[in-house]
Motif scaffolding. Structure first.
Motif, mmCIF file in Angstrom:
data_model
loop_
_atom_site.group_PDB
_atom_site.id
_atom_site.type_symbol
_atom_site.label_atom_id
_atom_site.label_comp_id
_atom_site.label_asym_id
_atom_site.label_seq_id
_atom_site.Cartn_x
_atom_site.Cartn_y
_atom_site.Cartn_z
ATOM 1 N N VAL A 101 48.156 -36.000 6.170
ATOM 2 C CA VAL A 101 48.723 -37.260 6.662
ATOM 3 C C VAL A 101 47.654 -38.163 7.259
ATOM 4 N N ASN A 102 46.676 -37.558 7.935
ATOM 5 C CA ASN A 102 45.652 -38.352 8.613
ATOM 6 C C ASN A 102 44.382 -38.532 7.792
ATOM 7 N N HIS A 103 44.417 -38.084 6.543
ATOM 8 C CA HIS A 103 43.292 -38.255 5.620
ATOM 9 C C HIS A 103 41.984 -37.709 6.209
ATOM 10 N N ILE A 104 42.067 -36.535 6.793
ATOM 11 C CA ILE A 104 40.889 -35.900 7.378
ATOM 12 C C ILE A 104 40.096 -35.209 6.272
ATOM 13 N N ARG A 105 38.800 -35.453 6.242
ATOM 14 C CA ARG A 105 37.963 -34.975 5.142
ATOM 15 C C ARG A 105 37.007 -33.854 5.524
ATOM 16 N N THR A 106 36.759 -33.649 6.814
ATOM 17 C CA THR A 106 35.804 -32.619 7.224
ATOM 18 C C THR A 106 36.352 -31.814 8.396
ATOM 19 N N PHE A 107 35.770 -30.635 8.571
ATOM 20 C CA PHE A 107 36.143 -29.779 9.693
ATOM 21 C C PHE A 107 35.826 -30.458 11.018
ATOM 22 N N ASP A 108 34.679 -31.124 11.093
ATOM 23 C CA ASP A 108 34.281 -31.781 12.339
ATOM 24 C C ASP A 108 35.287 -32.853 12.752
ATOM 25 N N GLN A 109 35.792 -33.605 11.787
ATOM 26 C CA GLN A 109 36.800 -34.616 12.103
ATOM 27 C C GLN A 109 38.063 -33.965 12.661
ATOM 28 N N LEU A 110 38.463 -32.862 12.055
ATOM 29 C CA LEU A 110 39.698 -32.201 12.472
ATOM 30 C C LEU A 110 39.579 -31.605 13.868
ATOM 31 N N ILE A 111 38.489 -30.892 14.127
ATOM 32 C CA ILE A 111 38.375 -30.214 15.417
ATOM 33 C C ILE A 111 38.124 -31.201 16.553
ATOM 34 N N SER A 112 37.476 -32.323 16.256
ATOM 35 C CA SER A 112 37.238 -33.317 17.307
ATOM 36 C C SER A 112 38.526 -34.025 17.710
ATOM 37 N N ARG A 113 39.466 -34.146 16.774
ATOM 38 C CA ARG A 113 40.714 -34.857 17.055
ATOM 39 C C ARG A 113 41.847 -33.938 17.492
ATOM 40 N N TYR A 114 41.883 -32.721 16.949
ATOM 41 C CA TYR A 114 43.049 -31.868 17.190
ATOM 42 C C TYR A 114 42.716 -30.462 17.689
#
Length: 236
Positions: A101-114
């Protein structure tokens, strides 16, 4: 299969595994070993690792170890959270939805946000799998490479003694005479033990981590490629 009338429903997942089922091949840890550790007070992955050494080798069994641990905790009446690990307070399905849904492309993006922390051997391969499912990007690109477990990262399978086995791709067991000769020469050059696998391929055992790039370069030059898990063919 549905249970017959009057019979108990059949167990699924890790519940269906016998106590003797091997969970960690690196250290020969069975389901029963993990269940005993949980019963003795090991209630998190860190404690399970310390007690049994499970998931301290290649790390490929980490998710399964966690499932067995949670199964035994539930059997003991302990409420089990569905969080994938201490770094993400979400289930796998929830992680998938967050990425999609949030168009997350990398692990770093995911862990920094969630999430929190730097990740572990449980959440990294899981997120890598989710990212691959959502966006179908090359798994070994720099942003995704650290998410792969040891076996996928080096195109080799770590063994109990710390060496690696190498399995060149052989679709449906087919290989040319030149390919067979090359495999034999490479095995002899590096002192590798070879055997035919149940997946109709040739497995080369005894390689060190430092030798893997050279061995794969020689195999690729001979027309043999890495990168596929076993696929059982249907031969008419």
């Amino acid at each position: 299969m549905p249970a017959f009338s009057g019979s108990a429903p059949k167990a699924l997942g890790v519940a269906a595994l016998p106590e003797s089922a091997q969970i960690c091949s690196c250290h020969n840890v069975s389901k029963g070993d993990i269940c005993q550790a949980v019963s003795a007070g090991a209630t998190d992955i860190g404690a399970i690792k310390q007690c049994t050494k499970a998931a301290t080798g290649c790390g490929g069994c980490s998710a399964l170890v966690k499932q067995v641990m949670e199964f035994q905790l539930a059997e003991q009446g302990v409420e089990v959270k569905k969080d994938i690990c201490e770094h993400f307070p979400y289930s796998r399905q929830e992680i998938y939805h967050l990425v999609r849904v949030n168009h997350i492309r990398t692990f770093d993006q995911l862990i920094s946000r969630y999430g929190q922390g730097h990740g572990c051997e449980i959440c990294k391969p899981l997120v890598g799998s989710v990212l691959a499912s959502c966006w179908n990007e090359y798994l070994l690109k720099p942003a995704h490479l650290p998410l792969q477990d040891t076996n996928d990262r080096y195109f080799a399978n770590i063994q109990k003694d710390g060496t690696y086995s190498i399995v060149p791709r052989m679709p449906a067991g087919e290989v040319t005479a030149d390919g067979l000769i090359a495999i034999g020469q490479i095995a002899k050059r590096y002192g590798l033990y070879s055997k035919i696998t149940g997946g109709q391929r040739i497995d080369l055992f005894g390689a060190t981590l430092e030798q893997l790039p050279e061995i794969w370069q020689a195999l690729v030059e001979a027309g043999l490629k890495p990168g596929m898990r076993t696929v059982n063919p249907c031969v008419p």
